[in-house]
Scaffold this active site. Structure first.
Site, PDB file in Angstrom:
ATOM      1  N   ASN A  16       0.838  -1.528   0.800  1.00 50.78           N
ATOM      2  CA  ASN A  16      -0.219  -0.103  -0.094  1.00 50.78           C
ATOM      3  C   ASN A  16       0.999   1.200   0.005  1.00 50.78           C
ATOM      4  OD1 ASN A  16      -2.833   1.188   2.357  1.00 50.78           O
ATOM      5  ND2 ASN A  16      -1.760   1.937   0.203  1.00 50.78           N
ATOM      6  N   CYS A  80      -5.214   6.439   8.115  1.00 52.17           N
ATOM      7  CA  CYS A  80      -4.720   5.127   6.976  1.00 52.17           C
ATOM      8  C   CYS A  80      -3.610   4.730   7.880  1.00 52.17           C
ATOM      9  CB  CYS A  80      -4.066   6.285   6.125  1.00 52.17           C
ATOM     10  SG  CYS A  80      -2.860   5.182   5.207  1.00 52.17           S
ATOM     11  N   HIS A 163     -15.514   1.378   7.061  1.00 59.43           N
ATOM     12  CA  HIS A 163     -14.836   0.059   6.170  1.00 59.43           C
ATOM     13  C   HIS A 163     -17.107  -0.661   6.330  1.00 59.43           C
ATOM     14  CE1 HIS A 163     -11.314   0.408   5.910  1.00 59.43           C
ATOM     15  NE2 HIS A 163     -11.282   1.255   7.123  1.00 59.43           N
ATOM     16  N   GLU A 212     -10.585   0.370  -1.836  1.00 57.88           N
ATOM     17  CA  GLU A 212     -10.433   0.701  -1.243  1.00 57.88           C
ATOM     18  C   GLU A 212     -11.127   2.494  -1.338  1.00 57.88           C
ATOM     19  OE1 GLU A 212      -6.904   3.222   0.675  1.00 57.88           O
ATOM     20  OE2 GLU A 212      -5.735   0.540   0.979  1.00 57.88           O
ATOM     21  N   ARG A 213     -11.606   3.090  -0.601  1.00 58.00           N
ATOM     22  CA  ARG A 213     -12.630   4.651  -1.048  1.00 58.00           C
ATOM     23  C   ARG A 213     -11.370   5.691  -1.680  1.00 58.00           C
ATOM     24  NH1 ARG A 213     -14.941   8.929   3.362  1.00 58.00           N
ATOM     25  NH2 ARG A 213     -12.385   7.980   4.464  1.00 58.00           N
ATOM     26  N   CYS A 221      -4.544  -2.590   3.198  1.00 57.37           N
ATOM     27  CA  CYS A 221      -5.328  -1.339   3.972  1.00 57.37           C
ATOM     28  C   CYS A 221      -4.884  -1.668   5.083  1.00 57.37           C
ATOM     29  CB  CYS A 221      -6.629  -1.412   4.007  1.00 57.37           C
ATOM     30  SG  CYS A 221      -7.827   0.246   4.544  1.00 57.37           S
ATOM     31  N   GLY A 222      -4.749  -1.055   6.695  1.00 54.49           N
ATOM     32  CA  GLY A 222      -4.523  -1.371   7.608  1.00 54.49           C
ATOM     33  C   GLY A 222      -5.361  -0.907   8.595  1.00 54.49           C
ATOM     34  N   THR A 223      -6.310  -0.105   8.589  1.00 49.64           N
ATOM     35  CA  THR A 223      -7.624   0.293   9.465  1.00 49.64           C
ATOM     36  C   THR A 223      -8.794  -1.126   8.309  1.00 49.64           C
ATOM     37  OG1 THR A 223      -8.210   1.786   6.578  1.00 49.64           O
ATOM     38  CG2 THR A 223      -7.782   3.126   9.661  1.00 49.64           C
ATOM     39  N   GLY A 224      -8.266  -1.434   7.452  1.00 44.25           N
ATOM     40  CA  GLY A 224      -9.652  -2.151   6.310  1.00 44.25           C
ATOM     41  C   GLY A 224      -8.970  -3.919   7.373  1.00 44.25           C
TER      42      GLY A 224
END
Ligand SMILES: N[C@@H](CCC[C@H](N)C(=O)O)C(=O)O
Length: 283
Positions: A16, A80, A163, A212-213, A221-224
């Site tokens: 990413n 992020c 998410h 990702e948006r 995607c870490g937050t994902g």
């Protein structure tokens, strides 16, 4: 060849990738269009997110810096995870410290060095209330029906950014490129949404793919990954504690005890190259 312009560092977390600009030393007021040009993989440097290291903001006492984040489409976003590890790594190096606090639009985040060169970030609590995500109307966030397979019984969660997570038999088989834009722009999410599909693997890890948006399919995607672990634990598919989430770019370890406990994310950081922004990228 000239070095004139604004220095940047190209970094990534599990693929990413980010253009990181230190605006403490090189102030830069970017428009959405400029950010999108820099992120463009043909006409610019190319990245999933453009990240600025800015002077600390008074709202976050004790923070070393504020981290600004824009998606590849140029839009400003709140959080992020992978970029947080990268920026935290740079700032810990800079200060010779083992921990650092960063301000973000999603709130303060605290990072520490972990074993094997990894960085661990306390991403704060998961937000599971419909208004906090936000959804357009009151819904049970543990069972959200978007009317589109496989998101007909999904979990909505905010890690500072929105998410929605769909559990599937085999995440590899989902047509994420086809379904991603439909979910991202679904009317239930007034601020749009990041979409994850996830399946449980025989070894007890979770396999996740992400749309990702504002960036499309990314390698990680870490937050994902945090949202996926939280969704799996809330659904009772995984026990509270450490969960390994395997993304296209590799694994992240997400640790969540449930409820209001903070979500901890541990993973790698890497620098690919450095350069200077100039020419059409700044005009
Ligand atoms: N790649 C990121 C998330 C970046 C922001 C996201 N696309 C959004 O719009 O919320 C991560 O590692 O968390």
């Amino acid at each position: 060849m000239t070095d004139a312009g604004v220095p940047f560092r190209k970094m990534h977390g599990l693929g990413n990738d980010f253009v990181v600009v230190d605006t403490r030393t090189h102030p830069l007021a970017l428009t959405d269009a400029q950010a999108a040009r820099i992120a463009d993989r043909r006409a610019g440097v190319g990245c999933d997110q453009l990240v600025t290291i800015e002077p600390p903001r008074p709202a976050y006492p004790g923070s070393a810096a504020f981290m600004g984040i824009r998606n590849a489409d140029g839009g400003v976003v709140e959080a992020c995870g992978n970029a947080t590890r990268c920026v935290a790594h740079l700032l810990m190096d800079e200060a010779g410290a083992e921990t650092v606090t960063l301000g973000t639009l999603a709130g303060p985040v605290v990072a520490t060095r972990a074993a094997d060169g990894l960085v661990r970030v306390d991403m704060g609590p998961a937000r599971t209330d419909w208004a906090a995500i936000p959804l357009a109307e009151a819904r049970d966030t543990l069972h959200v029906n978007l009317g589109v397979a496989p998101f007909s019984d999904a979990v909505a969660v905010s890690m500072g950014n929105p998410h929605v997570v769909a559990f599937v038999e085999n995440a590899e088989r989902v047509d994420l490129r086809g379904i991603g834009p439909v979910i991202e722009h679904h009317a239930l999410f007034p601020n749009r949404v990041n979409a994850e599909v996830v399946s449980r693997r025989p070894d007890g890890t979770l396999r996740m793919r992400v749309w990702e948006r504002g960036a499309g399919i990314t390698r990680a995607c870490g937050t994902g990954a945090c949202a996926v672990a939280v969704a799996a634990i809330r659904r009772g598919l995984m026990l509270p504690g450490a969960v390994t989430v395997v993304l296209d770019g590799g694994p992240l370890v997400i640790d969540w005890a449930g409820g209001d406990a903070p979500v901890l994310m541990t993973g790698p950081v890497a620098t690919a190259f450095t350069g200077h922004l100039n020419g059409s990228l700044l005009s």
